[in-house]
Motif scaffolding. Structure first.
Motif, PDB file in Angstrom:
ATOM      1  N   GLY A   1       0.932  -1.405   0.076  1.00 46.04           N
ATOM      2  CA  GLY A   1       0.009   0.104   0.110  1.00 46.04           C
ATOM      3  C   GLY A   1       0.768   1.333   0.005  1.00 46.04           C
ATOM      4  O   GLY A   1       1.879   1.359  -0.802  1.00 46.04           O
ATOM      5  N   GLU A   2       0.395   2.162   0.881  1.00 41.66           N
ATOM      6  CA  GLU A   2       1.197   3.394   0.956  1.00 41.66           C
ATOM      7  C   GLU A   2       2.684   3.302   1.450  1.00 41.66           C
ATOM      8  O   GLU A   2       3.363   4.155   0.752  1.00 41.66           O
ATOM      9  N   GLU A   3       2.795   2.350   1.917  1.00 37.35           N
ATOM     10  CA  GLU A   3       4.280   2.145   2.302  1.00 37.35           C
ATOM     11  C   GLU A   3       5.327   1.847   1.166  1.00 37.35           C
ATOM     12  O   GLU A   3       6.246   2.301   0.869  1.00 37.35           O
ATOM     13  N   LEU A   4       4.733   1.090   0.372  1.00 35.85           N
ATOM     14  CA  LEU A   4       5.300   0.669  -0.900  1.00 35.85           C
ATOM     15  C   LEU A   4       5.365   1.679  -2.040  1.00 35.85           C
ATOM     16  O   LEU A   4       6.242   1.990  -2.638  1.00 35.85           O
ATOM     17  N   ASP A   5       4.231   2.425  -1.822  1.00 36.55           N
ATOM     18  CA  ASP A   5       4.224   3.828  -2.854  1.00 36.55           C
ATOM     19  C   ASP A   5       5.146   4.816  -2.337  1.00 36.55           C
ATOM     20  O   ASP A   5       6.072   5.321  -3.359  1.00 36.55           O
ATOM     21  N   TYR A   6       5.377   4.905  -0.839  1.00 38.22           N
ATOM     22  CA  TYR A   6       6.450   5.964  -0.386  1.00 38.22           C
ATOM     23  C   TYR A   6       7.810   5.235  -1.149  1.00 38.22           C
ATOM     24  O   TYR A   6       8.769   6.047  -1.514  1.00 38.22           O
ATOM     25  N   PHE A   7       8.146   4.045  -0.987  1.00 33.17           N
ATOM     26  CA  PHE A   7       9.296   3.270  -1.173  1.00 33.17           C
ATOM     27  C   PHE A   7       9.574   3.657  -2.811  1.00 33.17           C
ATOM     28  O   PHE A   7      10.737   4.089  -2.991  1.00 33.17           O
ATOM     29  N   PHE A   8       8.710   3.473  -3.608  1.00 35.69           N
ATOM     30  CA  PHE A   8       9.212   3.949  -5.069  1.00 35.69           C
ATOM     31  C   PHE A   8       9.071   5.190  -5.214  1.00 35.69           C
ATOM     32  O   PHE A   8       9.980   5.486  -6.099  1.00 35.69           O
ATOM     33  N   ARG A   9       8.193   6.055  -4.694  1.00 38.85           N
ATOM     34  CA  ARG A   9       8.594   7.503  -4.880  1.00 38.85           C
ATOM     35  C   ARG A   9       9.861   8.136  -4.624  1.00 38.85           C
ATOM     36  O   ARG A   9      10.475   8.866  -5.217  1.00 38.85           O
ATOM     37  N   ILE A  10      10.398   7.396  -3.419  1.00 37.18           N
ATOM     38  CA  ILE A  10      11.637   7.929  -2.993  1.00 37.18           C
ATOM     39  C   ILE A  10      12.866   7.348  -3.696  1.00 37.18           C
ATOM     40  O   ILE A  10      13.760   8.058  -4.057  1.00 37.18           O
ATOM     41  N   THR A  11      12.673   5.910  -3.938  1.00 32.02           N
ATOM     42  CA  THR A  11      13.856   5.342  -4.660  1.00 32.02           C
ATOM     43  C   THR A  11      13.825   5.392  -6.263  1.00 32.02           C
ATOM     44  O   THR A  11      14.777   5.300  -6.663  1.00 32.02           O
ATOM     45  N   ASP A  12      12.827   6.024  -6.841  1.00 30.08           N
ATOM     46  CA  ASP A  12      12.750   6.020  -8.280  1.00 30.08           C
ATOM     47  C   ASP A  12      13.683   7.135  -8.835  1.00 30.08           C
ATOM     48  O   ASP A  12      13.872   8.344  -8.310  1.00 30.08           O
TER      49      ASP A  12
END
Length: 96
Positions: A85-96
């Motif tokens: 969910g939001e945790e994975l979204d955060y991960f992708f947003r920051i690491t992209d």
């Protein structure tokens, strides 16, 4: 986009670098064990590992670069498998 780091991982790993491979491995084990369940800290750890891999590659230290690369992929895979969910979204947003 959020890029401010909230951990001491940068400093921790720079100190470990000065003491060699075993210190980096030990620092990683402690950081991962303590923070793998905190998605922001886990994201920060992945960023530090990735940057450290390239840092040492550019300086010709293949051994440290390879270690950081291996740790990066191990930690990234853990994030892919465990964040939702939001945790994975955060991960992708920051690491992209």
């Amino acid at each position: 986009m959020e890029t401010e780091f909230t951990t001491t991982f940068w400093q921790d790993f720079r100190i470990a670098d000065a003491f060699g491979i075993s210190a980096v491995k030990d620092t990683y084990k402690r950081a991962f064990k303590e923070w793998k369940d905190d998605y922001r800290y886990l994201t920060d750890l992945v960023m530090v590992l990735n940057h450290s891999c390239w840092f040492w590659y550019e300086r010709g230290n293949e051994e440290l670069s390879k270690l950081y690369s291996d740790l990066f992929y191990e930690t990234q895979d853990y994030a892919y498998e465990n964040l939702k969910g939001e945790e994975l979204d955060y991960f992708f947003r920051i690491t992209d």
